[in-house]
Motif scaffolding. Structure first.
Motif, PDB file in Angstrom:
ATOM      1  N   ARG A 161       0.840  -1.207   0.000  1.00  0.00           N
ATOM      2  CA  ARG A 161       0.000   0.000   0.000  1.00  0.00           C
ATOM      3  C   ARG A 161       0.866   1.244   0.000  1.00  0.00           C
ATOM      4  NH1 ARG A 161      -3.974  -2.492   4.348  1.00  0.00           N
ATOM      5  NH2 ARG A 161      -5.199  -3.711   2.910  1.00  0.00           N
ATOM      6  N   SER A 162       0.338   2.301  -0.577  1.00  0.00           N
ATOM      7  CA  SER A 162       1.042   3.577  -0.594  1.00  0.00           C
ATOM      8  C   SER A 162       1.119   4.140   0.821  1.00  0.00           C
ATOM      9  CB  SER A 162       0.307   4.580  -1.485  1.00  0.00           C
ATOM     10  OG  SER A 162       0.268   4.115  -2.807  1.00  0.00           O
ATOM     11  N   ASP A 166       0.618  10.789   7.130  1.00  0.00           N
ATOM     12  CA  ASP A 166       0.722  10.438   8.546  1.00  0.00           C
ATOM     13  C   ASP A 166       1.734   9.323   8.758  1.00  0.00           C
ATOM     14  OD1 ASP A 166      -1.167  12.352   9.168  1.00  0.00           O
ATOM     15  OD2 ASP A 166      -2.837  10.928   9.243  1.00  0.00           O
ATOM     16  N   ASP A 167       1.721   8.306   7.859  1.00  0.00           N
ATOM     17  CA  ASP A 167       2.697   7.220   7.956  1.00  0.00           C
ATOM     18  C   ASP A 167       4.117   7.765   7.814  1.00  0.00           C
ATOM     19  OD1 ASP A 167       0.611   5.379   8.158  1.00  0.00           O
ATOM     20  OD2 ASP A 167       0.652   4.897   6.011  1.00  0.00           O
ATOM     21  N   LEU A 168       4.311   8.649   6.846  1.00  0.00           N
ATOM     22  CA  LEU A 168       5.629   9.233   6.606  1.00  0.00           C
ATOM     23  C   LEU A 168       6.067  10.092   7.789  1.00  0.00           C
ATOM     24  CD1 LEU A 168       7.961   9.487   4.652  1.00  0.00           C
ATOM     25  CD2 LEU A 168       6.749  11.375   3.538  1.00  0.00           C
ATOM     26  N   VAL A 172       9.400   9.492  10.104  1.00  0.00           N
ATOM     27  CA  VAL A 172      10.421  10.527  10.282  1.00  0.00           C
ATOM     28  C   VAL A 172      10.607  10.809  11.772  1.00  0.00           C
ATOM     29  CG1 VAL A 172      10.920  12.983   9.913  1.00  0.00           C
ATOM     30  CG2 VAL A 172      10.149  11.561   8.005  1.00  0.00           C
ATOM     31  N   THR A 173       9.535  10.892  12.521  1.00  0.00           N
ATOM     32  CA  THR A 173       9.617  11.129  13.968  1.00  0.00           C
ATOM     33  C   THR A 173      10.354   9.988  14.655  1.00  0.00           C
ATOM     34  OG1 THR A 173       7.568  12.406  13.926  1.00  0.00           O
ATOM     35  CG2 THR A 173       8.256  11.524  16.059  1.00  0.00           C
ATOM     36  N   ALA A 174      10.018   8.752  14.300  1.00  0.00           N
ATOM     37  CA  ALA A 174      10.687   7.593  14.895  1.00  0.00           C
ATOM     38  C   ALA A 174      12.164   7.584  14.543  1.00  0.00           C
ATOM     39  CB  ALA A 174      10.020   6.301  14.427  1.00  0.00           C
ATOM     40  N   LEU A 175      12.498   7.905  13.306  1.00  0.00           N
ATOM     41  CA  LEU A 175      13.900   7.963  12.882  1.00  0.00           C
ATOM     42  C   LEU A 175      14.637   9.063  13.640  1.00  0.00           C
ATOM     43  CD1 LEU A 175      16.161   6.954  11.037  1.00  0.00           C
ATOM     44  CD2 LEU A 175      15.327   8.540   9.285  1.00  0.00           C
TER      45      LEU A 175
END
Length: 191
Positions: A161-162, A166-168, A172-175
């Motif tokens: 799925r694309s 929000d997923d991105l 980024v926050t987790a990274l």
């Protein structure tokens, strides 16, 4: 001249019955052959649709070329369509009878070859539809169905799925948190 515009060559009831009869006949034809026709219209399908209107025209109007006759036919046609939509919207079994039900094209990454054959959908047409909706291969598709109106709905496998914004943002926050923790650990070990 004005009298020709409003002089009917047949009764209003005959005009109404002819219109409803042709409407129902075309509805049945499209119900039987329509999913593919509505989904991916190729040049042959376009020719058929264009010629259908010409073929049934005389069945509706007969010898009547009057303005009033045309208006009566149009009103009856729109009213019949509205009535059918109203009944279909309220009675589930009637809606399934008139409009049909979705047909599975792909289940768990495997195309339903019998359904594709029955709907005259080629593998190329299926591939084009999948690509238009974001799938690169049949194996990425968990489920694909074609609805009564010809719309193809595709549900991709979870990993295919694309990504949403929000997923991105969450990634980024987790990274960022991971990198900050690593930097803190490096700074702590240097002290």
């Amino acid at each position: 001249m004005l009298t020709d515009m409003f002089a009917l060559d047949m009764s209003v009831w005959e005009k109404a019955l002819r219109t409803v009869g042709v409407y129902l006949a075309l509805l049945i034809l499209i119900r039987v052959f329509g999913k593919r026709l509505m989904a991916q219209m190729n040049s042959q399908d376009l020719v058929v649709v264009l010629l259908l209107s010409n073929v049934v025209q005389n069945a509706i109007i007969g010898n009547d070329n009057s303005l009033l006759g045309g208006v009566i036919g149009a009103v009856v046609l729109v009213a019949a369509n509205w009535a059918l939509d109203e009944v279909s919207g309220r009675v589930g079994w009637f809606d399934r009878l008139v409009n049909g039900t979705p047909t599975a094209l792909i289940t768990d990454g495997a195309p339903d070859t019998e359904a594709l054959r029955r709907l005259s959908i080629t593998s190329h047409e299926l591939d084009v539809t999948l690509h238009e909706q974001g799938a690169d291969a049949v194996a990425e598709v968990q489920r694909a169905t074609i609805g009564p109106g010809g719309a193809v709905l595709i549900e991709l496998n979870d990993g295919d799925r694309s990504v949403s914004r929000d997923d991105l943002a969450a990634a980024v926050t987790a990274l960022r948190e991971h990198l900050d923790a690593r930097l803190d650990a490096v700074e702590t070990s240097r002290r």
